[in-house]
Design an enzyme around this catalytic site. Structure first.
Site: not given
Ligand code: M6R
Length: 605
Positions: A2, A27, A74, A100-101, A478, A482, A485, A501, A600
């Site tokens: 959050c 966040r 969140w 937050n937490g 990656e 992307k 997400e 395979h 994030k």
């Molecule tokens: O802040 P970090 O690089 O440790 O975060 C790791 C992942 O949570 C972060 O890379 C996540 O996969 C992103 N949403 C990727 O776009």
């Protein structure tokens, strides 16, 4: 995950809190709320949905007051509803908190507190407001200190009381909190961009810290002793944290990649002499390492994966990579003289932090690669290398990925040099290649309209498969991440050779297959994989070198990439894949900066 913010000063608190919340919305964004102390009365408004929904709700209210807190949520405990939105209050309505937490023992605390206190939400957070109420006769500061002793878990907590309108109390354990110090005003927040407009002076709280914040004075306690924390000057600019004319942060941040790459490498090498240097790193330790372990999550893990290929090829050192949330439960046997590298954009990912704690005692030397200066991970390891990508607001990691790679390429070269695994001519040549990467990325970016057209063609497809071989395999992972997400389309990344395979069973005329197919030593093998898919009527989208004339006969769509030496291909190949995901997400009408369910900075386990 959050976003929390508190303000105390001479200005209208609501304005500064709403401004800060908008900067923190990345966040978490399922509900939001504010509490302001106005004329010694606590006023609270909350709304499910985005910050804009909250603003709509309060737009006609007259809310004054120079002390307040705000939160963008969140959800962890309880659905995103008005009732579960923060801030929460005690029964008297005088104490208000944002959190937050996760308070892990909230259930047993709630069972006890329920006898005396009326609960109005399903959250774990609310117990803390009631706990404080039980001790409030001793004053807010003492009440918070005593309540903290009763809770277990991770938290960043910010608390105000209308009976003590001259202070904010803040506490940190595991979740980030940073104090912004202005002229007769202080902010306390989850992240720097929320107050960057007003001040660049910041203190990062540490685990166990409790801060008593007045507009002209900040006192910090840890274990009941007053402690001093360093005031840092933040170099990020306010402009960097805004969209600057782009429709989305994500596109802005992709367009910033040439600059991010350059900024990250700035001052770290001189290609005329083949010199490489890192501040805050003990180079002599690197000379004697015998093993490397890299730990990260998500996109940062994919950067680690690229690095594994580089480190093993260039330095000859055994390199293992680990996902933070898995290795933290294992009992890894570290080889002799192991260098641990932690990669994290935010520096606050709890899975990565806990994984490091699990093995740090066995580390010969450890280096954090992080983007956020002063973040938890930037302070936990022997050394730190910052990726100077600037603030990344879009939830999808883009420019920070390229900056992580920039550091990892340079680190691999540095270790190879220390180990005498590379001659000076090759070092200089590699450094020259790194120097020209930003201009090559610019060439790809200038061709983005073509990638947008490909997105227009395929955005309605339900599944995508991505393939790469060797050092390009992590880029396939990656690229697929992307797309998932940002567009909510199912996508998987595979080693191209692995396709036959199993994944080949998924191939039909509806599935786009994205191949990273540079004309390198493995080109023929990748072409064979492409043919196998074509034979099954699969759609082929190929990334290949500009000088490749034969791909036209094989692929439905081609994205051309400037020619570059084999090992450096990932630095270019990722750019069109980020753009493809972006344009597909936009075409589908998705809020690409805040895709559903994501946050994030992942500060829960
Ligand atoms: O802040 P970090 O690089 O440790 O975060 C790791 C992942 O949570 C972060 O890379 C996540 O996969 C992103 N949403 C990727 O776009």
């Amino acid at each position: 995950m959050c976003g929390i913010i508190g303000y105390i000063g001479n200005d209208n608190a609501l304005d500064k809190i709403l401004y800060g919340l908008k900067r923190l919305e990345y966040r978490g964004y399922d509900s939001a709320g504010i509490s302001i102390i106005d004329d010694k009365k606590l006023i609270r408004y909350r709304s499910r949905g985005r910050i804009e929904d909250l603003i709509e709700k309060i737009k006609d209210k007259k809310i004054n007051g120079t002390l307040g807190i705000g939160h963008t949520r969140w959800a962890t405990h309880g659905k995103p509803t008005d009732e579960n939105a923060h801030p929460h209050i005690d029964c008297s309505g005088k104490i208000s908190i944002v959190h937050n937490g996760i308070i892990e023992n909230y259930f047993e605390l709630k069972e006890k507190l329920k006898k005396k206190h009326k609960f109005s939400s399903e959250t774990d957070t609310e117990v803390f407001a009631h706990l404080i109420e039980d001790f409030i006769k001793e004053g807010l500061e003492n009440a918070v200190k005593k309540s903290i002793l009763k809770i277990k878990g991770m938290y960043a907590l910010v608390i105000i009381s209308s009976d003590e309108p001259d202070k904010i109390v803040a506490a940190r354990q595991g979740s980030p909190l940073v104090i912004g110090i202005g002229e007769s005003e202080v902010f306390v927040s989850s992240d720097i961009p929320s107050f960057l407009k007003y001040t660049k002076k910041a203190i990062f709280l540490e685990d166990g810290d409790i801060a008593i914040i007045k507009k002209d004075k900040i006192r910090i306690f840890n274990n009941n002793k007053e402690v001093k924390r360093q005031i840092r000057n933040i170099k990020w600019t306010e402009k960097q944290a805004q969209k600057g004319g782009f429709p989305h942060f994500m596109l802005k941040e992709i367009m910033e990649e040439p600059q991010a790459f350059e900024d990250t490498l700035m001052g770290k090498f001189d290609e005329r002499y083949g010199n490489i240097k890192f501040e805050n790193i003990d180079i002599m330790k690197l000379k004697s390492i015998e093993n490397i372990r890299i730990i990260a999550c998500g996109t940062s893990y994919h950067a680690a994966y690229v690095a594994k290929y580089l480190f093993e090829k260039w330095t000859g050192i055994n390199t293992q990579i680990e996902i933070g949330s898995e290795i933290r439960y294992a009992n890894p046997v570290l080889g002799e003289k192991t260098l641990i590298i932690i990669i994290s954009q935010s520096g606050e990912t709890i899975d990565t932090i806990e994984a490091f704690k699990n093995i740090k005692n066995n580390a010969y030397y450890s280096i954090a690669i992080v983007n956020v200066v002063g973040s938890t991970l930037s302070r936990m390891l022997h050394g730190v290398i910052y990726t100077h990508a600037g603030p990344e607001i879009g939830v999808a990691a883009t420019k920070t990925f390229i900056s992580q790679l920039a550091v990892l390429y340079l680190l691999a070269l540095c270790i190879a040099k220390l180990k005498n695994k590379i001659n000076i001519k090759d070092i200089k040549n590699s450094l020259r290649i790194l120097r020209k990467i930003p201009s090559l990325i610019k060439q790809i970016l200038s061709n983005r309209r073509q990638i947008e057209k490909i997105a227009e063609k395929y955005y309605n497809h339900k599944d995508f498969l991505y393939y790469g071989r060797n050092i390009n395999y992590p880029i396939a992972l990656e690229g697929a991440l992307k797309l998932k997400e940002i567009s909510y389309i199912h996508a998987e990344g595979y080693p191209a050779g692995e396709m036959k395979h199993g994944p080949i069973a998924l191939v039909d005329e509806k599935v786009p297959n994205v191949f990273i197919a540079p004309q390198n030593s493995l080109y023929e093998k990748v072409i064979n994989n492409i043919e196998e898919i074509k034979a099954r009527n699969g759609i082929i989208i190929a990334l290949t070198n500009r000088s490749n004339n034969e791909m036209e006969k094989k692929a439905n769509d081609i994205i051309y990439i400037p020619d570059i030496e084999e090992d450096f291909y990932p630095l270019l190949a990722i750019i069109p894949l980020q753009l493809l995901a972006y344009y597909i997400g936009v075409k589908k009408g998705i809020d690409v900066d805040k895709p559903r369910n994501l946050a994030k900075s992942v500060t829960v386990e």
